[in-house]
Design an enzyme around this catalytic site. Structure first.
Site, mmCIF file in Angstrom:
data_model
loop_
_atom_site.group_PDB
_atom_site.id
_atom_site.type_symbol
_atom_site.label_atom_id
_atom_site.label_comp_id
_atom_site.label_asym_id
_atom_site.label_seq_id
_atom_site.Cartn_x
_atom_site.Cartn_y
_atom_site.Cartn_z
ATOM 1 N N ALA A 122 49.067 38.199 31.287
ATOM 2 C CA ALA A 122 48.197 37.991 30.140
ATOM 3 C C ALA A 122 47.334 36.771 30.445
ATOM 4 C CB ALA A 122 49.021 37.758 28.878
ATOM 5 N N ASP A 123 46.011 36.924 30.372
ATOM 6 C CA ASP A 123 45.086 35.821 30.613
ATOM 7 C C ASP A 123 44.809 35.100 29.299
ATOM 8 O OD1 ASP A 123 44.942 36.489 33.262
ATOM 9 O OD2 ASP A 123 42.957 37.422 33.135
ATOM 10 N N ASN A 148 38.374 34.101 50.395
ATOM 11 C CA ASN A 148 37.231 33.246 50.120
ATOM 12 C C ASN A 148 37.363 31.986 50.967
ATOM 13 O OD1 ASN A 148 39.118 31.588 48.803
ATOM 14 N ND2 ASN A 148 38.540 32.294 46.769
ATOM 15 N N THR A 178 34.565 36.577 51.366
ATOM 16 C CA THR A 178 33.687 36.702 50.210
ATOM 17 C C THR A 178 32.891 35.407 50.043
ATOM 18 O OG1 THR A 178 35.442 35.964 48.700
ATOM 19 C CG2 THR A 178 35.214 38.334 49.067
ATOM 20 N N ASP A 212 38.836 40.203 42.247
ATOM 21 C CA ASP A 212 39.712 41.375 42.140
ATOM 22 C C ASP A 212 38.889 42.659 42.112
ATOM 23 O OD1 ASP A 212 41.890 39.625 41.942
ATOM 24 O OD2 ASP A 212 41.682 39.501 39.770
ATOM 25 N N ARG A 266 29.679 39.845 32.482
ATOM 26 C CA ARG A 266 30.379 39.970 31.200
ATOM 27 C C ARG A 266 31.604 39.073 31.206
ATOM 28 N NH1 ARG A 266 29.072 46.068 31.316
ATOM 29 N NH2 ARG A 266 30.965 46.342 32.548
#
Length: 327
Positions: free
Chosen positions: A14-15, A184, A219, A278, A311
């Site tokens: 859960a974020d 990254n 990335t 992700d 978004r």
């Protein structure tokens, strides 16, 4: 032969997200906006991102028997992810504490919870999922021994994708299976060690390849990505006698060349970078399973990542295939 385009083995969190004017320094308290709760976790994020793009996707993960766990399962099912491999119980659902500044950059602290109870035994019990998946993708928000078991359980011909986040040193057995290893800048430097990493993404990619992966993707945020693959002397001669090779080529020794290619992204106005990595990994892993080259898959994944940052949230921000094509 394959029931799934992609099996993700990883975390489900859960974020808990708070907008801040600036991220706090050590010992500092800053005021933020209202708390927002979103389904997240690198494993669940990747599964949802791939399913929204149209991939037949399954997730092997563990959540708690609590409200956060039910939120995650509902989000996965709504996106079209097969949740037969989502195990319930053992500990509370994992939680990620996320602060997001006005530029869209974030800082994240993760409490693993049930993710830390996803065991090698769980992987062995999910043999049917692994045997019927074209590509298997993992991260490091689950125990490293569980990731090792995924590698050992891969079916012949199965492709393994790893995003080593949060980064840590990796055993040679895992590195040798990565095709690709997706990092990254921070992850590359942790794995290599700052003093040995070099100064450019090309340096990081070549030095990571020397550690054993079959391919590497770095990335680069708004700049897209860099892909690197090893080529044997026989493959190099074949290319030189036929069609040319795009990108730069450099030797790493032992009769093996490294082909390095930069892949551009598209320019967008970033709102929130949470989950963009992700989304990139999920899109790339899926495209590889459809037969795309690494550069082709990374190019598509860069567009997916760009769409995701326009978004707020993680899973809520992931685009459909039609939305990616519209960029």
């Amino acid at each position: 032969m394959y029931d799934y385009d992609l099996l993700v083995v990883g975390s489900a969190n859960a974020d808990l997200v708070i907008d801040v004017e600036r991220r706090p320094a050590a010992g500092e308290t800053v005021l933020g906006g209202d708390l927002a709760v979103h389904p997240g976790g690198k494993g669940a994020n990747q599964a949802v991102a791939a399913a929204r793009l149209g991939a037949a996707t399954a997730l092997l993960a563990r959540v708690g028997d609590d409200g956060h766990g039910r939120l995650l399962i509902d989000s996965l099912r709504t996106a079209g992810v097969d949740t037969a491999g989502v195990l319930v119980g053992g500990a509370p659902t994992g939680v990620a504490l996320i602060t997001v500044d006005p530029s869209g950059d974030n800082s994240i602290v993760v409490s693993p919870g049930a993710n830390g109870r996803l065991t090698p035994e769980d992987v062995r019990a999910a043999d049917g999922l692994l045997r019927t998946s074209r590509v298997v993708s993992t991260q490091l928000e689950i125990p490293l021994e569980t990731v090792v078991e995924v590698v050992r359980s891969l079916p012949e011909g199965g492709r393994f994708v790893l995003n080593p986040s949060p980064p840590r040193p990796l055993p040679g057995e895992v590195l040798a299976a990565c095709d690709p290893l997706i990092v990254n800048e921070h992850e590359a430097k942790v794995i290599l060690g700052d003093s040995a990493a070099g100064d450019t993404p090309e340096d990081w990619a070549r030095r990571l390849l020397a550690e054993g992966p079959r391919s590497v993707v770095v990335t680069l945020g708004a700049e897209g990505a860099l892909v690197a693959e090893t080529r044997t002397e026989t493959e190099r001669r074949t290319d030189e006698s036929g069609a040319g090779v795009g990108g730069g080529v450099g030797a790493v020794g032992g009769g093996v060349d490294v082909e390095v290619t930069r892949v551009a992204s598209v320019r967008v106005d970033a709102v929130d970078t949470t989950g963009a990595g992700d989304a990139f990994t999920a899109a790339l892993a899926w495209r590889l399973g459809t037969g795309a080259t690494l550069a082709e898959a990374a190019g598509y994944a860069a567009r997916v990542g760009a769409a995701a940052v326009t978004r707020r949230g993680a899973q809520e921000s992931f685009p459909t295939g039609a939305e990616v094509e519209a960029l």
